[in-house]
Structures are given as C-alpha cells and as structure tokens.
Design a protein around this motif. Structure first.
Motif, PDB file in Angstrom:
ATOM      1  N   LYS A 175     -61.168  21.964 -32.971  1.00 52.15           N
ATOM      2  CA  LYS A 175     -62.500  22.113 -33.537  1.00 52.15           C
ATOM      3  C   LYS A 175     -63.509  22.473 -32.454  1.00 52.15           C
ATOM      4  N   ARG A 176     -63.297  22.007 -31.246  1.00 52.15           N
ATOM      5  CA  ARG A 176     -64.242  22.267 -30.176  1.00 52.15           C
ATOM      6  C   ARG A 176     -64.084  23.664 -29.588  1.00 52.15           C
ATOM      7  N   LEU A 177     -62.822  24.099 -29.465  1.00 53.98           N
ATOM      8  CA  LEU A 177     -62.546  25.254 -28.637  1.00 53.98           C
ATOM      9  C   LEU A 177     -62.782  26.549 -29.397  1.00 53.98           C
ATOM     10  N   ALA A 178     -63.092  27.568 -28.641  1.00 49.76           N
ATOM     11  CA  ALA A 178     -63.228  28.912 -29.179  1.00 49.76           C
ATOM     12  C   ALA A 178     -62.550  29.852 -28.193  1.00 49.76           C
ATOM     13  N   GLY A 179     -61.389  30.373 -28.584  1.00 53.74           N
ATOM     14  CA  GLY A 179     -60.654  31.258 -27.705  1.00 53.74           C
ATOM     15  C   GLY A 179     -59.839  30.557 -26.646  1.00 53.74           C
ATOM     16  N   VAL A 180     -59.680  29.227 -26.732  1.00 54.61           N
ATOM     17  CA  VAL A 180     -58.897  28.457 -25.770  1.00 54.61           C
ATOM     18  C   VAL A 180     -57.740  27.807 -26.515  1.00 54.61           C
ATOM     19  N   GLU A 181     -56.589  27.789 -25.889  1.00 57.72           N
ATOM     20  CA  GLU A 181     -55.383  27.262 -26.525  1.00 57.72           C
ATOM     21  C   GLU A 181     -55.525  25.770 -26.799  1.00 57.72           C
ATOM     22  N   ASP A 182     -55.080  25.378 -27.977  1.00 63.30           N
ATOM     23  CA  ASP A 182     -55.070  23.962 -28.353  1.00 63.30           C
ATOM     24  C   ASP A 182     -53.740  23.372 -27.902  1.00 63.30           C
ATOM     25  N   ILE A 183     -53.752  22.643 -26.810  1.00 62.24           N
ATOM     26  CA  ILE A 183     -52.504  22.108 -26.252  1.00 62.24           C
ATOM     27  C   ILE A 183     -52.014  20.891 -27.018  1.00 62.24           C
ATOM     28  N   ASP A 184     -52.810  20.368 -27.940  1.00 57.93           N
ATOM     29  CA  ASP A 184     -52.420  19.194 -28.730  1.00 57.93           C
ATOM     30  C   ASP A 184     -52.049  19.554 -30.154  1.00 57.93           C
ATOM     31  N   ALA A 185     -51.905  20.834 -30.444  1.00 57.43           N
ATOM     32  CA  ALA A 185     -51.642  21.243 -31.824  1.00 57.43           C
ATOM     33  C   ALA A 185     -50.290  20.749 -32.324  1.00 57.43           C
ATOM     34  N   ASN A 186     -49.300  20.644 -31.442  1.00 50.98           N
ATOM     35  CA  ASN A 186     -47.950  20.231 -31.846  1.00 50.98           C
ATOM     36  C   ASN A 186     -47.730  18.724 -31.750  1.00 50.98           C
ATOM     37  N   ARG A 216     -32.219  -2.726  -5.388  1.00 50.23           N
ATOM     38  CA  ARG A 216     -32.549  -2.091  -4.109  1.00 50.23           C
ATOM     39  C   ARG A 216     -31.883  -0.738  -3.943  1.00 50.23           C
ATOM     40  N   ASN A 217     -30.695  -0.591  -4.561  1.00 47.09           N
ATOM     41  CA  ASN A 217     -29.986   0.675  -4.442  1.00 47.09           C
ATOM     42  C   ASN A 217     -30.279   1.620  -5.589  1.00 47.09           C
ATOM     43  N   ALA A 218     -31.260   1.259  -6.427  1.00 44.23           N
ATOM     44  CA  ALA A 218     -31.593   2.108  -7.560  1.00 44.23           C
ATOM     45  C   ALA A 218     -32.167   3.434  -7.087  1.00 44.23           C
ATOM     46  N   LYS A 219     -31.995   4.423  -7.917  1.00 47.26           N
ATOM     47  CA  LYS A 219     -32.466   5.753  -7.553  1.00 47.26           C
ATOM     48  C   LYS A 219     -33.970   5.846  -7.751  1.00 47.26           C
ATOM     49  N   ALA A 220     -34.586   6.731  -7.020  1.00 46.52           N
ATOM     50  CA  ALA A 220     -36.025   6.925  -7.125  1.00 46.52           C
ATOM     51  C   ALA A 220     -36.377   7.500  -8.487  1.00 46.52           C
ATOM     52  N   ARG A 221     -37.550   7.131  -8.966  1.00 49.17           N
ATOM     53  CA  ARG A 221     -37.985   7.599 -10.272  1.00 49.17           C
ATOM     54  C   ARG A 221     -38.497   9.026 -10.184  1.00 49.17           C
ATOM     55  N   VAL A 222     -38.291   9.756 -11.253  1.00 49.41           N
ATOM     56  CA  VAL A 222     -38.808  11.110 -11.356  1.00 49.41           C
ATOM     57  C   VAL A 222     -39.789  11.133 -12.514  1.00 49.41           C
ATOM     58  N   ASP A 223     -40.971  11.639 -12.261  1.00 50.38           N
ATOM     59  CA  ASP A 223     -42.029  11.613 -13.254  1.00 50.38           C
ATOM     60  C   ASP A 223     -41.859  12.775 -14.217  1.00 50.38           C
ATOM     61  N   THR A 224     -41.534  12.480 -15.480  1.00 49.59           N
ATOM     62  CA  THR A 224     -41.475  13.497 -16.532  1.00 49.59           C
ATOM     63  C   THR A 224     -42.338  13.108 -17.715  1.00 49.59           C
ATOM     64  N   HIS A 225     -43.251  12.172 -17.489  1.00 46.11           N
ATOM     65  CA  HIS A 225     -44.075  11.674 -18.582  1.00 46.11           C
ATOM     66  C   HIS A 225     -45.015  12.739 -19.121  1.00 46.11           C
ATOM     67  N   TRP A 226     -45.408  13.683 -18.276  1.00 45.55           N
ATOM     68  CA  TRP A 226     -46.380  14.696 -18.675  1.00 45.55           C
ATOM     69  C   TRP A 226     -45.790  15.747 -19.580  1.00 45.55           C
ATOM     70  N   LYS A 227     -44.472  15.980 -19.452  1.00 49.33           N
ATOM     71  CA  LYS A 227     -43.847  17.125 -20.098  1.00 49.33           C
ATOM     72  C   LYS A 227     -43.465  16.787 -21.524  1.00 49.33           C
ATOM     73  N   LYS A 228     -43.706  17.725 -22.424  1.00 48.00           N
ATOM     74  CA  LYS A 228     -43.319  17.538 -23.815  1.00 48.00           C
ATOM     75  C   LYS A 228     -41.818  17.725 -23.940  1.00 48.00           C
ATOM     76  N   GLN A 229     -41.126  16.665 -24.377  1.00 49.96           N
ATOM     77  CA  GLN A 229     -39.679  16.735 -24.511  1.00 49.96           C
ATOM     78  C   GLN A 229     -39.314  17.254 -25.896  1.00 49.96           C
ATOM     79  N   PRO A 230     -38.218  18.011 -26.005  1.00 51.96           N
ATOM     80  CA  PRO A 230     -37.753  18.424 -27.326  1.00 51.96           C
ATOM     81  C   PRO A 230     -37.364  17.219 -28.164  1.00 51.96           C
ATOM     82  N   LEU A 231     -37.479  17.371 -29.471  1.00 53.84           N
ATOM     83  CA  LEU A 231     -37.165  16.255 -30.349  1.00 53.84           C
ATOM     84  C   LEU A 231     -35.693  15.923 -30.264  1.00 53.84           C
TER      85      LEU A 231
END
Length: 513
Positions: free
Chosen positions: A218-229, A72-87
């Motif tokens: 393969k699909r994109l032309a002139g758009v950044e590939d956000i999944d390349a890494n 009950r006294n636990a701290k609230a969760r913070v959503d960082t699931h979307w962000k790419k974390q450094p290795l």
C-alpha cells in the motif's frame, strides 16, 4: 544358643524340657534365626541398591561429560534466518540428526533456529493426492509454531464459512474503514433477503471485492513488495513488519553510541577496547553462540563505557565477560553456566564478581537491552536485495570487523548493515578486477526504500569497512579474520575479491578525499 540359655535359666531342674527345647532347635529354625536371616537379606538388598545407585550416578556423570564434550565440539552456526526457505525443506539441507549424532545434535535439532516443522517423508508419500481445487494446507516454514498453525486453520475456517448461512449475499464495500456499532446491530436484525441467481450473477460481474494487500504494497509505488509471499505465514507478520522496522529505527536513535564515546576514560583506551572485543569474539566462537549474542555483548560494552567513565583497567575484562554473560541469557536458548565464564577468564574473577558487575551494568544501561543490532537490519536488507548466501556471509564478516574499529562504533547499526551489504554487492556482483566500479547500480530503489539510505549516504561508511577488510590479514587482532577462514563461513576471509583492484579503488577514493 541364646534361646537355649534363656530356657535353661527359666527351668534348670527340668532336664526333659531342656532336651525337648534343644531337639526342637536343631530340627526347626527358631523365629530369631528367621529374623536374623531377614535382616541379612535386607542388608544385602541395601548393598545392592547402593551399588545400583552408584552405577547410575557414574553413568549420569559420563553422560554429562559426554554432553559437555559434544557441546564444545559442536559445529559453528550458520545464519540462514534471513533467507526465505522453500516450503517443506529443512535448513541447510539437513534432516533431523540420527541417534548416533549425540546429545548436542539433538539439542541443535530442536533449536528454533535450525528446525522446520515439517511432516515426515513417509507420511507425505502415503498421503493421497488431492485435486488442485481443494484447499491444501501449506507446510509451515521454520519460523512457524503449532500455535500459529492452529490459528491459521481457524482463520481459514472462519473466512470460508458463509455469512449467516447464505452464500449468495452481496457484500457491501466498507466506507471509511469502520462501521458504527449501532449500524452493525441494526443490520444484524434485518430479515434475510434471497437474491435471484441472475441478479447475483450481475452483481458479481459489476462489484469487485478488493484483494488483501500487505502494508508495504500500500505504501510503495514502483518498488517491489518483498513481503507479498509472506501473507500465509502468521509469524512473519507481513502486515506489520514495516512498522516494526520503523520502530527499530527510532530505538537506535534513542540509544546512540556517541562519537569518541571513550573520551573521559582515565585508564581505558580505544586499543584496549579493540583487544577486549577481539577476545570476546574468540570466546563467542568457542561457545558456538549466535551472531546476535556477540553483537549485543559489544553494544553492552560500549553503552557501559560511555556512561561509567572511571572504569579501571583491571576490571575491563570483567566488563567484557559480564556483557557476554548477559547477552547469552538474553539471546541463547541454552546459555552457558556462569562457571564457564569464570573458567575462560582463568579464574581471574569469581562468580560473585561477575554477578556484582552484572548489577552495575544493568544500572548503567537502565536495564534496557532493546537496542537493535546490525544483524537485525542485515537480514531485512538481504531479503530486499535477493541476496545469496555468499552475500550475506560476506556482509556479516564486514559487520564483525566493524565492531572492533573504534571509529565505526558511533554509526547506527542500520548504517553499518547497509554499508556492509553495499560493499558485498559491489565485490560479488560487479567486476572486482576492474579499476573502478563503485557506482549506485547495485543499490536498487527497493533497497533504498527499505533501508531508507541512499548510496551517497553509505559511501563514506563503505570505504571505512573496505579498508578494514583489506588490512585484516596484516592486522594484529585476527580473531574475526581467522574465524571467517573456516568452511562453515564459506571461507569468506580468503576470497580474492577482498584484495582486488576494485577494493583498492574504493579505498583509494577515500584516501584522496
């Protein structure tokens, strides 16, 4: 004396025998006395065991009480699931909790949302340095598991293994993507031909092996590939992530919330719905649940009220608490017990009524909980925008404000997520003191591609959300506004950008039109 009496009855005329027996009884303990002493010892041991068991039960009750208080006294969760974390880093910059942090911290440390599978610092420090030419195994990110790590190791070993024991063979390009099975068998039976070193060097200079590409590149032309890494991370499935989101777009179209979906309700109004969702958000914060849990509960409530038109006013809270109960079992790793939901209703409803309502809800929504949520799309869009934590937190604030509004309930989850990020980019990246600045420069071609929405499409939705955010401090229902004043949510609700001239300009354009 019992043994003596029995002996006297057996031979009353033999006094010498009686004296011998009495003397023997005084000098050597009889078998009966030994038995009595053993029985007394057993009773003492049983009492001691019962005392130990009672002590263990008391300690267990104390631990359970401590666990409940810690949760009950636990701290609230913070959503960082979307962000790419450094290795090799830990989410939120925190290491594993210490022993004195309590059971709740231990549970949170073992949660899939909060822990990255990394090696200890001592092991990394003592590990000898390797050459840059060697294949160094990357540290897994938070989303990885041991199974994916083993699969990745096996895959690399198979790729590094030379074909049929010959390392200098020339690879032929695959025509039409797939070969016939007969050709493969025929090729397997061919004798091995050794290629001279000069010929192999010539072949290497003329023939170039195509590098692996993600599906989005393969699909994109002139758009950044956000999944390349993300190619090294098997869990992120960079080759299929775009197909997955295409499927989510189809599902949200198949399970819509119609405009004015409460039309036909005899006793339930849109104001009652707003009060219910505001209360659900308070309970969600009190139980420290995930963002998906709250949004899924709202989706279940709307879908149920859209189908069941004769919902009684007295049962509306039962619908809400049961929807949250279902969402916790679907999303949470450690869902609260049903007794906790009975408690938060002040015993207005029983556990039996919650279970019965659960069956009715599942029947109304056809046992389908697969409708995507705004947070699912927001994480994808935040990644495409290269957003910071404050952008993501402000967008989540806008999304939760939109859940209470009845007019925004009919918009798709992807539209609400895109419009929320569109507004936060304008407020945080632009000049919020400017009289105007509601333009398209913050919605890049990469965002337009991955969201499939243009700025023109998002403008009306963005203006509605902006009005909710500006009027939140004066609104009657302030659960979400009070929630995002906390430091765990970066005090987003108190930001000056939410009441600046740019916000007034955005809302003013909506009012003129």
């Amino acid at each position: 004396m019992v043994g003596t009496t029995l002996k006297m009855r057996g031979d009353e005329n033999a006094s010498e025998n009686f004296n011998q027996v009495q003397l023997k009884k005084l000098t050597v303990p009889s078998q009966e006395v030994t038995t009595k002493r053993a029985a007394l010892g057993d009773l003492q041991n049983r009492g001691l065991n019962r005392a130990i068991a009672a002590k263990d039960a008391a300690q267990k009750d104390a631990k359970d009480l401590k666990l409940t208080n810690a949760l009950r006294n636990a701290k609230a969760r913070v959503d960082t699931h979307w962000k790419k974390q450094p290795l090799g880093t830990v989410t939120n910059g925190a290491a594993l909790p210490k022993a004195e942090a309590g059971v709740a911290a231990f549970l949170r440390s073992n949660s899939m949302r909060n822990v990255i599978a990394t090696k200890p610092a001592v092991e990394i420090a003592n590990k000898p340095k390797t050459n840059s030419s060697e294949n160094v195994e990357p540290t897994l990110k938070r989303e990885d598991s041991n199974l994916s790590k083993k699969s990745l190791t096996k895959l690399r070993a198979a790729l590094a293994k030379p074909t049929m024991g010959v390392s200098g063979l020339r690879r032929e390009p695959v025509v039409a993507g797939v070969r016939k099975e007969a050709e493969v068998k025929k090729e397997a039976t061919r004798p091995l031909i050794k290629v001279p070193s000069s010929a192999s060097a010539t072949a290497a200079s003329t023939v170039s092996v195509p590098t692996s590409m993600s599906l989005s590149s393969k699909r994109l032309a002139g758009v950044e590939d956000i999944d390349a890494n993300d190619k090294e991370n098997l869990v992120l499935v960079s080759e299929y992530v775009n197909d997955i989101y295409d499927y989510l777009y189809q599902v949200e179209q198949q399970q819509p919330i119609h405009k004015d979906h409460l039309a036909g309700q005899k006793e339930v109004s849109h104001k009652m719905r707003a009060v219910l969702i505001d209360w659900i958000n308070e309970v969600h914060l009190q139980f420290h649940l995930a963002a998906e849990t709250f949004q899924l509960a709202v989706a279940i409530i709307d879908r149920y009220l859209q189908v069941v038109k004769d919902t009684k006013r007295t049962y509306l809270q039962l619908v809400g608490v049961t929807a949250l109960f279902i969402a916790t079992k679907y999303e949470e790793l450690f869902p609260p017990a049903i007794g906790d939901f009975v408690f938060i209703t002040d015993d207005t409803y029983t556990a039996r009524q919650i279970r019965q309502m659960e069956l009715q809800i599942f029947k109304a929504i056809d046992c389908n909980l697969s409708r995507p949520l705004p947070i699912h799309f927001l994480r994808r869009y935040s990644k495409a925008a290269g957003a910071e934590d404050e952008h993501h937190a402000m967008s989540k604030y806008f999304i939760e404000l939109a859940t209470v509004d009845y007019e925004l309930a009919s918009y798709r989850p992807s539209e609400v997520a895109a419009a929320s990020l569109f507004l936060s980019l304008h407020l945080l990246n632009g000049n919020y003191r400017a009289a105007t600045g509601f333009n398209d420069k913050h919605w890049t071609p990469t965002l337009a591609h991955y969201s499939s929405y243009s700025p023109t499409h998002l403008r009306p939705i963005t203006r509605l959300i902006a009005k909710l955010a500006r009027d939140a401090p004066q609104a009657k229902l302030k659960a979400i506004y009070n929630k995002y004043q906390g430091s765990k949510f970066q005090k987003i609700a108190l930001r000056t950008e939410l009441s600046g001239p740019l916000m007034d300009s955005i809302i003013g354009q909506s009012q003129r039109k």
